[in-house]
Design an enzyme around this catalytic site. Structure first.
Site, PDB file in Angstrom:
ATOM      1  CG  ASP A 104      -1.959   1.394   1.058  1.00 38.00           C
ATOM      2  OD1 ASP A 104      -2.018   1.426   0.127  1.00 38.00           O
ATOM      3  OD2 ASP A 104      -2.069   1.968   2.493  1.00 38.00           O
ATOM      4  CE  LYS A 105      -0.102   7.539  -1.915  1.00 36.16           C
ATOM      5  NZ  LYS A 105      -0.066   8.624  -1.154  1.00 36.16           N
ATOM      6  CB  THR A 106      -1.477   6.760   2.238  1.00 35.78           C
ATOM      7  OG1 THR A 106      -2.036   7.429   0.739  1.00 35.78           O
ATOM      8  CG2 THR A 106      -2.264   7.550   2.923  1.00 35.78           C
ATOM      9  CD  GLU A 166      -8.686  18.783   1.143  1.00 40.62           C
ATOM     10  OE1 GLU A 166      -9.449  18.333   2.195  1.00 40.62           O
ATOM     11  OE2 GLU A 166      -8.834  19.871   0.177  1.00 40.62           O
ATOM     12  NE  ARG A 202      -0.549  14.340  -2.645  1.00 44.85           N
ATOM     13  CZ  ARG A 202      -0.902  13.417  -1.903  1.00 44.85           C
ATOM     14  NH1 ARG A 202      -0.162  12.625  -1.628  1.00 44.85           N
ATOM     15  NH2 ARG A 202      -2.139  13.435  -1.790  1.00 44.85           N
ATOM     16  CB  THR A 256      -2.160   2.686  -3.921  1.00 42.01           C
ATOM     17  OG1 THR A 256      -2.653   4.548  -2.912  1.00 42.01           O
ATOM     18  CG2 THR A 256      -2.520   4.398  -5.203  1.00 42.01           C
ATOM     19  N   GLY A 257      -5.173   3.272  -3.425  1.00 41.18           N
ATOM     20  CA  GLY A 257      -6.597   3.686  -3.365  1.00 41.18           C
ATOM     21  C   GLY A 257      -6.299   5.790  -4.461  1.00 41.18           C
TER      22      GLY A 257
END
Length: 959
Positions: free
Chosen positions: A339-341, A430, A512, A597-598
């Site tokens: 996974d990433k996050t 954010e 990003r 990843t999502g």
């Protein structure tokens, strides 16, 4: 969670939660026992309705009190090795086949089963304790009798649950009300999204009024898209008497991080165990009905030791081995799925760059932005220069103000004495941007669903904001401001000649990117938009089919055209410590790495670059928005010629590949060194894992940190998780994988392979000796060794030296970590193969035959002492063979050899039935036994010397 899919499913369970004290309603946790149809849950439903749905019980246990013994015994005797032991033991009830005492056959078998059953019982008991802890956590439910405390396991569909700040979300819920005046709540569970309360219920004066509500909540049927949920809240307005329909979406839901294991448990068997099982079948043919014992005992004890060594390693502190049967699998991994996050990254972000076309700002020049911002707020003109262009100060003000407004961040102040302020949001980038605007002087000080307040130098700037639910657009005064991904924004902003180039530059830096734009509206345009929002947009909000698409179409038609480009931001998602080095070492170890990843494709690509998942000169090949099987085949044809590139594919295209060209896709993708799959659902992650295992037949390790990684991880050969109660291995940092695989994985596999073959050899050599002895007596069933000798051979006389092989190491730790290329050899399985087995078979035949033949030739006149003669030579031979196999001596090895010798010599006096001390204490006995031992073992020492001299293993060149 959907019991069939093994993953969290919105439609299967639903409930609600709040920050401090929030009533929530669990809709359907888990699907109905009989169907997966849409359902409607009324407020204050009776027990009859609640009992239709599955209870909220977390079960990670593999067994229960009734299934434990049958399943464990079945799993043990499915293994041919154990079945062989059982058949040999049962054969002793046949008089013609009986050799020795029945106890010597059933004793070792029962001991093996006892060790295995004890280990399985302990592992399952630990799972039970973790389940019990989770199921017993107390929650408050709102009833007509007031607040009642109930355990998590007693929560049912339709209950009104009050969840307090920092309390675990016990089930998937719908957020009804919150004590936050802003009517919003935020939770970092599973997705970490900003959540909104139901507007009409938030306006109630107190939670108790929920008991008087007669509305219903509709939820659509369970499906695999975890990013989407469609529901409605219908009720009758008490003032007008008309029915009101309010939309419910993902933003109104709260997710649990707990999950259910599949009811049908998957028993993972390590590759080494499968190889041993295969060799056992060959051994059965070779030895037929000759007894062979203790391999399972030694292997299981060795695995327990490896697990304790892993957990006791201070350099990877916090690592927990939850499945103690798989340590050696860590030395055979060829595919790493991550996974990433939260796994590769810290979720700790920082705005590093701001680009405005003609101006670019980095961390070193951010002070200039503060200066420009101050100048723009002090003046009240339009900021236009003589040529009709706005000066730089006003351009800076526009983009900073847009960034301060276009987000879903909530301002939270804790009343804990120090007035600590924090920000909560759906995405950490954010929060990073809002913190940056605060550092520039424009701070968020308050917001709710209708307005927000910004402060610049003690001046409060009030903005009426219409925020698209969980989008990136906001309407402030008569300006529409939008922030979004470059792939989306490029087509809706005015023509420019720099955006695409700068987006590429920032992506290569691993940042990003977010594009910021605005559109000025006339009074007429705003009024048209306001009316459309009340009519057309509301219709789209409550639509049950294609809700998101219809909402987006309304916004695109009215706002998102011909936007003025303000600038581009570059945010760094900070990686976990050591991630870059770990991924580089995994590549050097020849592991193929997949990141599932999502996240959107742009974000995932940035992380792949910044984490060095993609090597410096490696091409990135993006596949996205495929719509037909023909397009899939075209892309796969292009990929066939790409041998060293990183494939980046989005979830929609991935699903199309899996549906239309599954075999072709997995054939091409598994040859690539790096694959990044974006917008992946839990089901897709699990499907990919199973496909890789099925197609390549290689060992797969999956690592993740959230509930949406559960299905992927359960499908893997080895589970490595940073935050899971049901993983095979739990680690605290991604970088711990380096030592876990390259060092502990290497040792566990090499040691288990050596131990397995040596124990096989130990059984074969005595079987060969028995065969030679029986041949001399016309194959009569006469046992060469009986009673205590046969039991002691596998225990007192050889157990400690043989088991000490689990402390051996072929290279030291520094070399193993410095040269990850050494790991490649492990994946080839050469340490335990048919070739090595037959090598040991030949050694056993040679040694067993030579000892028996020399015993007869040298002691022809003392044949009555054949037992003590041959057995002594056998024990000495095995101790010398252990010494031959050792690469690095450990003090325990030395002690075990010496103590075993003393035990054997001492037992000669204690077993006069087998040993005639008058004969044994003669020089003739000593020198003849020495010759026999030398003939059986010394040639092997010569072979090892020649082999290491002229064909040394690759690792010896590094030491």
């Amino acid at each position: 969670m959907d019991e069939e899919l093994g993953e969290s499913s919105f439609r299967s369970k639903q409930r609600k939660t709040s920050r401090k004290r929030i009533p929530d309603i669990p809709l359907k946790f888990l699907k109905s026992r009989n169907n997966q149809q849409p359902r409607t849950i009324p407020f204050n439903c009776n027990d009859k309705i609640k009992k239709k749905f599955t209870p909220n019980i977390i079960v990670n246990q593999k067994y229960n009190i009734f299934t434990f013994i049958p399943i464990v015994l079945y799993e043990q005797f499915v293994i041919f090795f154990n079945l062989y032991f059982l058949l040999v033991a049962l054969s002793q009830f046949v008089p013609a086949l009986k050799i020795g005492y029945i106890l010597t056959y059933f004793g070792p078998l029962c001991f093996v089963l006892l060790v295995t059953i004890s280990k399985e019982a302990m592992d399952d008991y630990q799972r039970h304790k973790r389940d019990k802890e989770a199921n017993s956590q107390q929650y408050q439910t709102l009833t007509s009798s007031g607040l009642i405390n109930i355990p998590s396991s007693k929560i049912r569909v339709g209950d009104l649950i009050v969840v307090h700040k920092d309390q675990r979300i016990p089930a998937d819920m719908i957020l009804l009300r919150t004590t936050e005046e802003k009517q919003t709540n935020w939770t970092e569970k599973l997705t970490g999204k900003l959540r909104l309360a139901v507007p009409s219920l938030q306006r109630l004066s107190c939670n108790e009024e929920l008991l008087n509500c007669s509305g219903e909540i509709y939820a659509d049927s369970p499906h695999k898209d975890i990013h989407n949920f469609v529901g409605t809240y219908s009720h009758v307005d008490p003032e007008t008497g008309s029915e009101q329909l309010e939309p419910l979406g993902v933003e109104n839901s709260l997710w649990t991080t707990q999950f259910w294991r599949l009811v049908t448990q998957i028993t993972k068997i390590g590759l080494l165990d499968k190889e041993v099982n295969r060799l056992a079948k060959i051994l059965f043919v070779v030895t037929l009905a000759m007894s062979f014992i203790c391999l399972r005992v030694n292997l299981d004890m060795g695995k327990q030791l490896y697990a304790r060594q892993i957990e006791g390693d201070e350099e990877i502190a916090g690592t927990i081995v939850r499945t103690s049967t798989l340590p050696e699998e860590l030395g055979r991994i060829e595919y790493l799925l991550s996974d990433k996050t939260g796994t590769l990254t810290k979720n700790d972000m920082e705005l590093k760059k701001l680009h405005m076309g003609t101006m670019s700002y980095t961390l070193d020049t951010m002070d200039d932005i503060v200066t420009h911002l101050g100048a723009a707020f002090e003046k009240h003109d339009t900021g236009m220069s003589g040529k009709g262009r706005r000066n730089i100060s006003y351009r800076v003000k526009d983009i900073v103000q847009a960034l301060a407004l276009c987000h879903n961040v909530i301002y939270v102040m804790f009343a804990a004495g120090n007035n600590e302020v924090t920000y909560q949001a759906s995405s950490p980038d954010e929060v990073a941007i809002v913190k940056w605007t605060e550092e520039m002087g424009l701070a968020l000080v308050s917001r709710d669903v209708n307005k927000m307040q910004l402060m610049f130098v003690q001046t409060i700037l009030k903005q009426s904001v219409w925020v698209l639910l969980f989008g990136t657009s906001s309407l402030t005064r008569l300006h529409s401001m939008k922030r979004g991904a470059d792939s989306v924004m490029t087509s809706i902003v005015q023509y420019n000649d720099w955006l695409e180039e700068e987006c590429g530059n920032m992506a290569r830096e691993g940042l990003r990117t977010l594009v910021v734009a605005k559109k000025k509206l006339s009074e007429e345009a705003y009024e048209e938009f306001r009316k459309s929002r009340q009519e057309i947009y509301h219709e789209a909000e409550v639509a049950l089919l294609d809700r998101n698409g219809r909402k987006q179409a309304v916004v695109e038609n009215l706002l998102e055209t011909d936007l003025e480009l303000l600038g581009l931001t570059g945010v760094e998602d900070k990686l976990q410590d050591g991630v870059k080095n770990t991924l580089e070492q995994m590549r050097n170890a020849n592991l193929k790495i997949w990141m599932l990843t999502g996240d959107k494709i742009e974000t995932a690509t940035c992380i792949a670059v910044s984490s060095k998942l993609v090597s410096r000169n490696q091409q990135i090949y993006q596949v996205s928005k495929l719509k037909s099987p023909v397009e899939v085949l075209e892309e796969l044809d292009h990929l066939r010629n790409q041998t060293d590139c990183c494939l980046v594919i989005d979830g929609e295209s991935l699903q199309l590949c899996l549906d239309s060209s599954k075999d072709e896709f997995i054939e091409v993708a598994t040859r690539l060194p790096v694959v990044v799959c974006c917008r992946c659902s839990p089901t897709q992650k699990a499907d990919i894992t199973r496909l890789i295992k099925k197609y390549t037949r290689k060992r797969v390790l999956c690592i993740g940190d959230g509930g949406n990684d559960v299905s992927m991880i359960q499908a893997a050969d080895v589970e490595g998780k940073q935050a899971s109660l049901a993983a095979d291995f739990s680690i605290t940092q991604f970088s711990h994988l380096t030592k876990l695989l390259l060092w502990h994985g290497r040792n566990s596999y090499k040691r288990s392979a050596k131990l397995s073959q040596f124990v096989i050899h130990r059984g074969l050599i005595i079987s060969v000796m028995q065969a030679v002895f029986s041949a001399l007596f016309y194959f009569a069933p006469i046992a060469l060794y009986q009673g205590m000798l046969i039991v002691g051979y596998a225990t007192l006389y050889t157990m400690a030296p043989v088991f000490s092989l689990v402390l051996d190491q072929d290279v030291n730790e520094d070399i193993a970590l410095l040269y990850p290329e050494l790991y490649k050899e492990l994946t080839k399985g050469r340490s335990l193969s048919n070739r090595t087995f037959f090598t040991w078979l030949l050694i056993s035949v040679y040694q067993g035959g030579s000892i028996m033949v020399l015993s007869i030739l040298l002691f022809e006149d003392e044949f009555i002492h054949i037992v003590s003669i041959s057995f002594t030579a056998l024990i000495l031979n095995e101790l010398l063979m252990v010494a031959l196999e050792i690469n690095t001596w450990h003090r325990i090895m030395v002690i075990s050899e010496l103590v075993t010798i003393m035990i054997y010599i001492g037992s000669m006096w204690l077993l006069p039935t087998y040993f005639d001390m008058t004969f044994i204490l003669t020089w003739g006995f000593v020198w003849k036994v020495a010759v026999m031992t030398a003939v059986s073992s010394f040639p092997l020492y010569i072979v090892k010397f020649i082999k290491r001299r002229y064909a040394p293993p690759s690792y010896t060149k590094l030491t």
